[in-house]
Each structure stands twice: as C-alpha cells, then as structure tokens.
Design a protein around this motif. Structure first.
Motif: not given
Ligand code: ADP
Ligand code: MG
Length: 622
Positions: A32-39
């Motif tokens: 779920p860390f992908y959200v971090l990259f979007y942020i």
C-alpha cells in the motif's frame, strides 16, 4: 515567489518519476506504500503552483485557476483517484514551466541586448587614451573605437571610415558604411576601421538604453484582452466551485445519481471546467511576438499597441525623414540680396541653423560649412517654429529661414524662382527653403531628398490591405504633390502646421477609422499622441520618440509592415486560442454530465488543450 523555468521543469519531472514508481508499485506489488509516492508527486509537482495560487489569491482576495486546480487534484485523490490527481498536477506543472519559458525567453532577448552595451570606452583627452567607464561619458567627449569593438555611446564620427553592424538594434544584417559626420549608435559593432567619435548622448539617453527600458515596460503590462480574461477568471472560478457543490448535492439527494457518482462527476467538473487554457491564451503569445518584434528593431511601449495595430485602417505619414530618406542635400543655393553678399550671409545662416535639429537645417549646414570663412556670429531672439522654420536677429536685422508661409513668399513667386534655377525635368519635388532679411528675400535653397527605396513597396502593400495612406507635410504644395506621387500615397496634405496634422488625424478618428500616424519630427509629436497608434522613426527627434507608442529603431518603413503582419498573426492566434479553449471546456462539460467522460480523459483533454494553446502562442517567436 517565481521559480525559474528550469527549476519548474526539474520539479515536474521528479513528480513524473514519483508517479511512475507509484503506478508500478500499485500494478505489480500489493504494497500500500504506493500512495506515499503519489503524495510525494503531489507535493513536489504541485508545490510551485500551489504557493503561487495561494499567494495570488491572498493578495488579490480572489479565487484563481491555480487554486481550482489544487482543489480538483486533492478532490480526485480524496475519492481514490490518486493517479489522475497526480497526473493533473504533473501536466499543470509542465504547462507552468512552458509559460515561464516564454517569459524568460523574451527576458533573455532583452538581457542579450544589455550585454551588448560595452561597459568601458577609450576616452581621448589631450592626445592620450584613457580607459573609462562608459557611463561616465559626457556629450562632447571624444572617444576612440577600435575595429571589432562595440561602440559605447551614441555619437558622430569625427575621424575614420568603417562598416558598422547595427543588427543588434535594428535586425538589419547588412553593415552600414560610415564616414566622418555619420551618426553611430551605442551597442552597434565597429567592424573594420579605427574611429574617433564625438559623444552626443549620455548612456541613459542612448537609443539603445531607451530601447531596453521600453521593452522592459511593455513586458510587464497586461493587454486588455488578458485583463478581461483575468477579471472573468475570479468570478468564473467561484461559479465552478458552486457548480461542483451543486453537482454533489442535487443529483445525490434526489437519488438521480449515487453519491459516489456525484462526487466523481463533481471532480471531473473541477478538472475540465477550469479555464487554464483560456488564461494562457494571450500572454505567452503576446510575449513571444514582443520579443520577435524587438529582434527586428520594432519597439512597443505596450503590448496594447501591438494588438491594436492589426485594426488600423488609415495611416498618416510625415514626409521628410519618413517617406523620404531624411538625408536631404542642397542641390542649389541662390543668394540674391542686393546689399548683403554671399560671404556675409553664409555665416549668419550657419549660426542660425546650427541651433535647429531639423533635417533641412543639417542639409544647409553641410552645404555651407566647407565654404565658410569667418566664424563666430552673435545672434539673439532665436526661435524654432515647428512646421515653419527658424528665426533670429543678427546685428539688428531679423532673419527668417524656412517655408513660404514663414517668409511670406507667394506661390507665384515660388514657381518663378524654381523655374529660374532648375529645368522642369530636374524638379523632383525639392523643398525650397527661403531666407529673408527684414522680410526681404535674401537667398533660397533647393533641397532634394529621395523617396526611400522601400517606401513605394510599403505603401502598395498597405493599400493591398485596404489601408488608406495619407501624407501630411509642412512642405508647400508643389514639393508635397511631387513626392506624394512618387511615393504613391492616396492623399496629400501640404503646408501642415503641427495642429493641422492633429486635426487630420482627429478627423479620421471621428469617422470611426483606427488611425496610425508615423513621423519623426517635433512637429509630428502632437499628431503621434492623438493617433490610435503613434509610430516614431528611431532616428527621429526625442519629442517624437517620447510621445510615440511604437518605435522603428531603424528608419525602415518595411518594419511597419512587419509589425502589422505580426499584429494580425497575434490577433488570429489569440482568437484561435480563445475559441479552442472555450470549445474544449464546453465539450468536456457536456461529456461529463452525460457520464461518458472519465477522469483520466478529463485530465488529458483539459491539460492537453492548455499546452496546445501555449505552443500555438510560441509560434509567434518566429
Ligand atoms: P515635414 O512635415 O515634411 O516633416 P516640417 O513640418 O518639419 O516638414 O517642415 C515644414 C517646412 O518648414 C519645411 O518644408 C521647411 O520649409 C520649413 N522648416 C522647418 N524647419 C526648418 C529649418 N530648421 N530650416 C529651414 N526650414 C525649415
Ligand atoms: Mg519630418
């Protein structure tokens, strides 16, 4: 805070890399860390625009597009469309970088001019050369310019011959041949000879410096179309925010759409309705064309006039120095006073005309200077009457030098005097300048000035554009009509005082025409001010340059045509941009409410149109 184009580009590109990483993680790993990259992409890509939007909104107490885009991106993320939100920010950041690029490009155009101005000069004093700062040069100083050096000040050549390249100022690439008594301009390149130049202007008054100041000013001013769009922007953004709120509330609460569909549609609305492309319709195009014009030696005091030029339908030209070369030469000098001899008269005429900046005065000076024996003549009550001539008192006698009107010569007398001095076929529209001593005719000069080689071509091209061409001159009927015919202008106005030129311009304005006036003299300045667009010849008088809206640095009429064509292209491209961006918005809105537009396509359609509009504007760079 304004980031440079390069910085904006780096930020946007980093955002792009974050988006790609996020997308790969989302697709190929369950983390779920992908959200971090979007942020990260949001923060890095959106930073510049968000700061700009918040600051601008705070200063102007108004909503703006930047804010709307941030809300749209955050809204998309909030309903789970992280990728779309991030791409929205990414492309928005790229379009910001592109806009900044145009601004910097036209800025660079000016800076490259500034770097051409030499900082130091060789001052000659008591036969020695000193290296001095160019800004300390005073009018009257003698300077030396070696081959290959740039000329550090406006001046007149005293010694030496050379070819001077003026392309930095005028866009003219063919070097100009110069010799003693030629005018030279600061910033131009001395190609071949060793020159001694007498400085005529302080650095801050040089044509070059003035040009830089003017272009700087034009750049910082928004044209009317842009101002209208910006006024509209604030209200429109508010309207879109309200519409988004209604889109969430109304279909949701009436059960027409589910709440999640309503939220989704509201998000798409925020994205596609934002007027980014509309806002980017004019400024990049205008800046591109201003820098294009500057490269050609056409200076606009404001972008407004570049816009207006394409609607001009009447152009009034001054004769001397505008339609003609402005390098008049005395062809015949006749002295006919029965008690004052030629040798007595010449120093007097010389002393009086020395005070005038009129091109005819220069011609007379050039003619009699080599013949002068005695010098120093004391004169009093000197007066320069624009459009008529000059007068002064010498040893109790009042001298008048100038037109028939000033000196009280009748038309009949003029015809006789001309036929006495030249054959009919030699009459090429020479100006006659009369000299009277206590109202008795003492001398007259026939002064010829050739019609510029580019004049006829320029006039004909204007007539092809259905533009009415007028010539307004202070010269008398005969000369005016002959030159008018040679130049092929539609109408000729002669014996014009400065106020007659104003009245003619006003008369056409009253008939709803859009009038441009182009001139070089002090006597043209009032008409330049009244005209919708006033154009001054760059080598003209300071008064004309101060009042005009546009300056042709090189006295070149073909540049007027160039400017008009540029103006037409500009207005066409701005119209294209506005129609295109509004159509795209309408189409996307329609598609959204009929539920066949997805957020990703909304983002692509919206941002794609913004970038296209900017690129379309950039075409004006060449
Ligand atoms: P134009 O409108 O064609 O540029 P001007 O209005 O400057 O011409 O001059 C009009 C007339 O005034 C000239 O044709 C000339 O007869 C006279 N005149 C003006 N200034 C001078 C001067 N310094 N010496 C001689 N004649 C002058
Ligand atoms: Mg003139």
């Amino acid at each position: 805070m304004e980031l440079s184009a390069r910085m904006q580009l780096i930020l946007a590109t980093s955002a792009g890399i974050f988006i790609l990483s996020a997308w790969l993680m989302e697709e190929y790993s369950q983390s779920p860390f992908y959200v971090l990259f979007y942020i990260l992409a949001f923060v890095v890509g959106g930073f510049a625009k968000a700061v700009e939007g918040v600051l601008k909104s705070w200063e102007e107490k108004q909503f703006n597009v930047e804010l709307l885009m941030m809300i749209a991106a955050i809204g998309s993320a909030a309903i789970g469309y992280w990728g779309e939100g991030a791409v929205l920010i990414l492309i928005f950041a790229y379009s910001g970088a592109l806009e900044m690029y145009t601004l910097q490009k036209s800025d660079r155009e000016i800076k490259s001019l500034i770097s051409l101005q030499p900082e130091e000069a060789w001052l000659i004093s008591e036969d020695k050369e000193f290296r001095v700062n160019a800004s300390t040069l005073e009018p009257g100083n003698l300077i030396k310019v070696k081959p290959g050096e740039r000329i550090p000040a406006d001046g007149i050549v005293k010694k030496g011959r050379s070819f001077v390249n003026e392309s930095a100022l005028t866009g003219e690439s063919v070097p100009k041949e110069i010799q003693p008594s030629s005018d030279v301009l600061a910033g131009t390149l001395n190609q071949s000879g060793l020159l001694e130049i007498s400085v005529t202007k302080h650095m801050q008054d040089s044509v070059f410096q003035r040009m830089i100041d003017l272009v700087n000013k034009a750049q910082s001013e928004a044209p009317p179309v842009q101002r209208k769009i910006e006024e509209f922007e604030a209200k429109y953004v508010l309207f879109v925010l309200l519409a988004a709120a209604l889109t969430i509330l109304v279909p949701g609460s009436t059960g027409f759409w589910s709440y999640s569909e309503s939220l989704y549609r509201a998000c798409v609305l925020l994205v596609v309705a934002s007027p980014c492309a509309l806002v980017a319709s004019t400024m990049p195009a205008l800046l591109a064309s201003l820098s294009n014009a500057a490269k050609q030696g056409i200076l606009f005091k404001s972008g407004v006039f570049l816009e207006k030029l394409s609607s001009v339908n009447v152009i009034a030209f001054d004769k001397t120095g505008t339609l003609t070369e402005g390098n008049p030469v005395v062809t015949n000098a006749i002295f006919l006073h029965d008690s004052i001899t030629e040798n007595e008269m010449m120093p007097i005429v010389y002393a009086i005309e020395k005070n005038s900046t009129h091109p005819l005065a220069k011609a007379i000076l050039a003619k009699i200077k080599p013949l002068l024996q005695s010098s120093e003549t004391e004169l009093t009550d000197y007066e320069d009457i624009p459009g008529l001539g000059v007068k002064a008192t010498v040893e109790g006698i009042q001298w008048k030098i100038g037109s028939r009107e000033l000196t009280g010569i009748s038309e009949k007398q003029e015809i006789k005097l001309i036929s006495d001095s030249i054959k009919e076929e030699e009459d090429t529209g020479q100006t006659v300048v009369y000299v009277t001593a206590d109202d008795q005719l003492a001398s007259y000069f026939l002064i010829g000035d050739t019609v510029r080689s580019e004049t006829v071509e320029a006039i004909e091209a204007l007539q092809d554009k259905q533009i009415l061409t007028l010539m307004l001159t202070g010269d008398s009927k005969r000369g005016a009509e002959i030159i008018g015919k040679l130049a092929k202008v539609d109408e000729v106005g002669y014996s014009c005082m400065p106020e007659d030129k104003v009245n003619t311009v006003q008369k056409w304005k009253d008939r709803q025409a859009v009038v441009a006036m182009i001139g070089d003299g002090v006597n043209d300045a009032p008409a330049l001010a009244v005209a919708d667009v006033g154009v001054a010849m760059g080598m003209g008088s300071d008064a004309a340059i101060e009042t005009a809206d546009v300056i042709l640095v090189k006295n070149d009429l073909s540049k007027l045509l160039y400017a008009m064509n540029l103006s037409e292209r500009l207005s066409k491209i701005v119209k294209q941009n506005i129609v295109f961006s509004i159509s795209v918005i309408l189409f996307l809105l329609f598609a959204n409410y009929f539920q066949f537009l997805t957020l990703p396509f909304g983002v692509i359609g919206h941002e794609g149109s913004t970038i296209l509009v900017i690129l379309n504007g950039l075409r004006l760079l060449r």
